[in-house]
Write a protein that holds these residues in place. Structure first.
Motif, PDB file in Angstrom:
ATOM      1  N   ILE A  22       0.857  -1.182   0.000  1.00 15.04           N
ATOM      2  CA  ILE A  22       0.000   0.000   0.000  1.00 15.04           C
ATOM      3  C   ILE A  22       0.895   1.235   0.000  1.00 15.04           C
ATOM      4  CG2 ILE A  22      -1.767   1.285   1.261  1.00 15.04           C
ATOM      5  CD1 ILE A  22      -2.613  -1.454   2.451  1.00 15.04           C
ATOM      6  N   GLY A  23       0.803   2.015  -1.074  1.00 20.39           N
ATOM      7  CA  GLY A  23       1.606   3.227  -1.202  1.00 20.39           C
ATOM      8  C   GLY A  23       0.937   4.416  -0.544  1.00 20.39           C
ATOM      9  N   GLY A  24       1.580   5.561  -0.668  1.00 17.35           N
ATOM     10  CA  GLY A  24       1.082   6.776  -0.027  1.00 17.35           C
ATOM     11  C   GLY A  24      -0.292   7.207  -0.501  1.00 17.35           C
ATOM     12  N   THR A  25      -0.495   7.195  -1.816  1.00 20.76           N
ATOM     13  CA  THR A  25      -1.796   7.611  -2.334  1.00 20.76           C
ATOM     14  C   THR A  25      -2.885   6.671  -1.856  1.00 20.76           C
ATOM     15  OG1 THR A  25      -0.755   8.574  -4.296  1.00 20.76           O
ATOM     16  CG2 THR A  25      -3.126   8.138  -4.417  1.00 20.76           C
ATOM     17  N   GLY A  36     -15.225   8.822   6.084  1.00 16.29           N
ATOM     18  CA  GLY A  36     -16.502   9.144   5.461  1.00 16.29           C
ATOM     19  C   GLY A  36     -16.421  10.220   4.395  1.00 16.29           C
ATOM     20  N   MET A  37     -15.225  10.443   3.860  1.00 11.67           N
ATOM     21  CA  MET A  37     -15.042  11.481   2.843  1.00 11.67           C
ATOM     22  C   MET A  37     -14.838  10.855   1.471  1.00 11.67           C
ATOM     23  SD  MET A  37     -12.324  13.978   4.731  1.00 11.67           S
ATOM     24  CE  MET A  37     -12.463  15.212   3.462  1.00 11.67           C
ATOM     25  N   ARG A  38     -15.162  11.611   0.452  1.00 15.47           N
ATOM     26  CA  ARG A  38     -14.805  11.216  -0.902  1.00 15.47           C
ATOM     27  C   ARG A  38     -13.324  11.515  -1.073  1.00 15.47           C
ATOM     28  NH1 ARG A  38     -17.923  14.640  -4.524  1.00 15.47           N
ATOM     29  NH2 ARG A  38     -16.555  13.686  -6.042  1.00 15.47           N
ATOM     30  N   PRO A  39     -12.536  10.585  -1.583  1.00 14.21           N
ATOM     31  CA  PRO A  39     -11.098  10.813  -1.729  1.00 14.21           C
ATOM     32  C   PRO A  39     -10.771  12.094  -2.502  1.00 14.21           C
ATOM     33  CG  PRO A  39     -11.580   8.514  -2.089  1.00 14.21           C
ATOM     34  CD  PRO A  39     -12.908   9.229  -1.964  1.00 14.21           C
ATOM     35  N   GLU A  40     -11.615  12.441  -3.479  1.00 19.95           N
ATOM     36  CA  GLU A  40     -11.380  13.635  -4.281  1.00 19.95           C
ATOM     37  C   GLU A  40     -11.441  14.915  -3.448  1.00 19.95           C
ATOM     38  OE1 GLU A  40     -13.781  11.396  -4.822  1.00 19.95           O
ATOM     39  OE2 GLU A  40     -13.273  10.433  -6.715  1.00 19.95           O
ATOM     40  N   GLU A  41     -12.042  14.840  -2.274  1.00 15.07           N
ATOM     41  CA  GLU A  41     -12.195  16.013  -1.418  1.00 15.07           C
ATOM     42  C   GLU A  41     -11.213  16.024  -0.250  1.00 15.07           C
ATOM     43  OE1 GLU A  41     -16.257  15.624  -0.281  1.00 15.07           O
ATOM     44  OE2 GLU A  41     -17.012  16.288  -2.215  1.00 15.07           O
ATOM     45  N   PHE A  42     -10.478  14.951  -0.077  1.00 13.18           N
ATOM     46  CA  PHE A  42      -9.561  14.821   1.056  1.00 13.18           C
ATOM     47  C   PHE A  42      -8.370  15.752   0.863  1.00 13.18           C
ATOM     48  CE2 PHE A  42      -6.280  12.341   3.471  1.00 13.18           C
ATOM     49  CZ  PHE A  42      -6.850  12.517   4.716  1.00 13.18           C
ATOM     50  N   GLY A  43      -8.062  16.550   1.856  1.00  9.12           N
ATOM     51  CA  GLY A  43      -7.066  17.600   1.746  1.00  9.12           C
ATOM     52  C   GLY A  43      -5.681  17.168   1.310  1.00  9.12           C
ATOM     53  N   ARG A  44      -5.254  15.964   1.658  1.00  5.15           N
ATOM     54  CA  ARG A  44      -3.899  15.552   1.326  1.00  5.15           C
ATOM     55  C   ARG A  44      -3.751  15.026  -0.093  1.00  5.15           C
ATOM     56  NH1 ARG A  44      -1.492  13.040   6.891  1.00  5.15           N
ATOM     57  NH2 ARG A  44      -2.060  14.831   8.151  1.00  5.15           N
ATOM     58  N   GLN A  52      -3.672  10.029 -11.408  1.00  7.80           N
ATOM     59  CA  GLN A  52      -2.969   9.506 -10.240  1.00  7.80           C
ATOM     60  C   GLN A  52      -3.947   9.131  -9.135  1.00  7.80           C
ATOM     61  OE1 GLN A  52       0.178  12.008  -8.765  1.00  7.80           O
ATOM     62  NE2 GLN A  52       0.641  10.648  -7.066  1.00  7.80           N
ATOM     63  N   LEU A  53      -4.959   9.942  -8.938  1.00  8.83           N
ATOM     64  CA  LEU A  53      -5.961   9.640  -7.924  1.00  8.83           C
ATOM     65  C   LEU A  53      -6.730   8.376  -8.301  1.00  8.83           C
ATOM     66  CD1 LEU A  53      -7.228  10.447  -5.272  1.00  8.83           C
ATOM     67  CD2 LEU A  53      -8.726  11.989  -6.502  1.00  8.83           C
ATOM     68  N   SER A  54      -7.069   8.226  -9.565  1.00  5.88           N
ATOM     69  CA  SER A  54      -7.755   7.021 -10.024  1.00  5.88           C
ATOM     70  C   SER A  54      -6.896   5.789  -9.806  1.00  5.88           C
ATOM     71  CB  SER A  54      -8.120   7.136 -11.499  1.00  5.88           C
ATOM     72  OG  SER A  54      -9.091   8.131 -11.677  1.00  5.88           O
ATOM     73  N   ALA A  55      -5.593   5.933 -10.070  1.00  7.87           N
ATOM     74  CA  ALA A  55      -4.675   4.807  -9.850  1.00  7.87           C
ATOM     75  C   ALA A  55      -4.628   4.436  -8.370  1.00  7.87           C
ATOM     76  CB  ALA A  55      -3.286   5.157 -10.358  1.00  7.87           C
ATOM     77  N   PRO A  59      -6.624  -0.060  -6.512  1.00  5.29           N
ATOM     78  CA  PRO A  59      -6.314  -1.168  -5.602  1.00  5.29           C
ATOM     79  C   PRO A  59      -7.283  -1.263  -4.436  1.00  5.29           C
ATOM     80  CG  PRO A  59      -4.355   0.155  -6.021  1.00  5.29           C
ATOM     81  CD  PRO A  59      -5.520   0.880  -6.607  1.00  5.29           C
ATOM     82  N   ILE A  60      -7.771  -0.117  -3.972  1.00  2.84           N
ATOM     83  CA  ILE A  60      -8.713  -0.120  -2.863  1.00  2.84           C
ATOM     84  C   ILE A  60     -10.041  -0.733  -3.308  1.00  2.84           C
ATOM     85  CG2 ILE A  60      -9.893   1.312  -1.149  1.00  2.84           C
ATOM     86  CD1 ILE A  60      -6.724   1.197  -1.008  1.00  2.84           C
ATOM     87  N   ALA A  61     -10.520  -0.325  -4.474  1.00  2.00           N
ATOM     88  CA  ALA A  61     -11.762  -0.889  -5.014  1.00  2.00           C
ATOM     89  C   ALA A  61     -11.625  -2.393  -5.236  1.00  2.00           C
ATOM     90  CB  ALA A  61     -12.143  -0.184  -6.298  1.00  2.00           C
ATOM     91  N   ALA A  62     -10.481  -2.822  -5.726  1.00  2.00           N
ATOM     92  CA  ALA A  62     -10.252  -4.252  -5.972  1.00  2.00           C
ATOM     93  C   ALA A  62     -10.251  -5.028  -4.665  1.00  2.00           C
ATOM     94  CB  ALA A  62      -8.943  -4.456  -6.728  1.00  2.00           C
ATOM     95  N   ALA A  63      -9.684  -4.452  -3.626  1.00  2.00           N
ATOM     96  CA  ALA A  63      -9.627  -5.120  -2.324  1.00  2.00           C
ATOM     97  C   ALA A  63     -11.001  -5.238  -1.684  1.00  2.00           C
ATOM     98  CB  ALA A  63      -8.678  -4.377  -1.388  1.00  2.00           C
ATOM     99  N   ILE A  64     -11.852  -4.235  -1.938  1.00  2.00           N
ATOM    100  CA  ILE A  64     -13.189  -4.242  -1.344  1.00  2.00           C
ATOM    101  C   ILE A  64     -14.090  -5.254  -2.059  1.00  2.00           C
ATOM    102  CG2 ILE A  64     -15.273  -2.846  -1.026  1.00  2.00           C
ATOM    103  CD1 ILE A  64     -13.397  -0.452  -0.595  1.00  2.00           C
ATOM    104  N   ASN A  65     -13.929  -5.363  -3.371  1.00  2.00           N
ATOM    105  CA  ASN A  65     -14.789  -6.262  -4.153  1.00  2.00           C
ATOM    106  C   ASN A  65     -14.294  -7.640  -4.155  1.00  2.00           C
ATOM    107  OD1 ASN A  65     -16.517  -4.216  -4.922  1.00  2.00           O
ATOM    108  ND2 ASN A  65     -15.159  -3.619  -6.584  1.00  2.00           N
TER     109      ASN A  65
END
Length: 65
Positions: A22-25, A36-44, A52-55, A59-65
């Motif tokens: 698991i990398g930084g992004t 409870g935030m949308r990643p697109e709105e997260f300050g960091r 890059q955000l989609s990338a 992995p997170i979506a794949a892990a959840i499904n």
């Protein structure tokens, strides 16, 4: 688990994340979602290019499904 390691061992949570590929992004995406935030709105990570955000989301979506 990572919260406990962070509090007890300083940067130990980084070692756990890296050991699991698991990398930084991706880590910041997980933090945003857990808060409870949308990643697109997260300050960091909100400033990242969409590709890059989609990338980081894939992995997170794949892990959840």
């Amino acid at each position: 688990m990572t919260t406990m390691l962070r509090e007890y061992r300083g940067d130990g949570h980084n070692a756990i994340l890296v050991a699991h590929g698991i990398g930084g992004t991706e880590a910041h995406v997980m933090l945003a979602v857990s808060a409870g935030m949308r990643p697109e709105e997260f300050g960091r990570i909100h400033h990242l290019p969409k590709a890059q955000l989609s990338a980081g989301l894939e992995p997170i979506a794949a892990a959840i499904n």
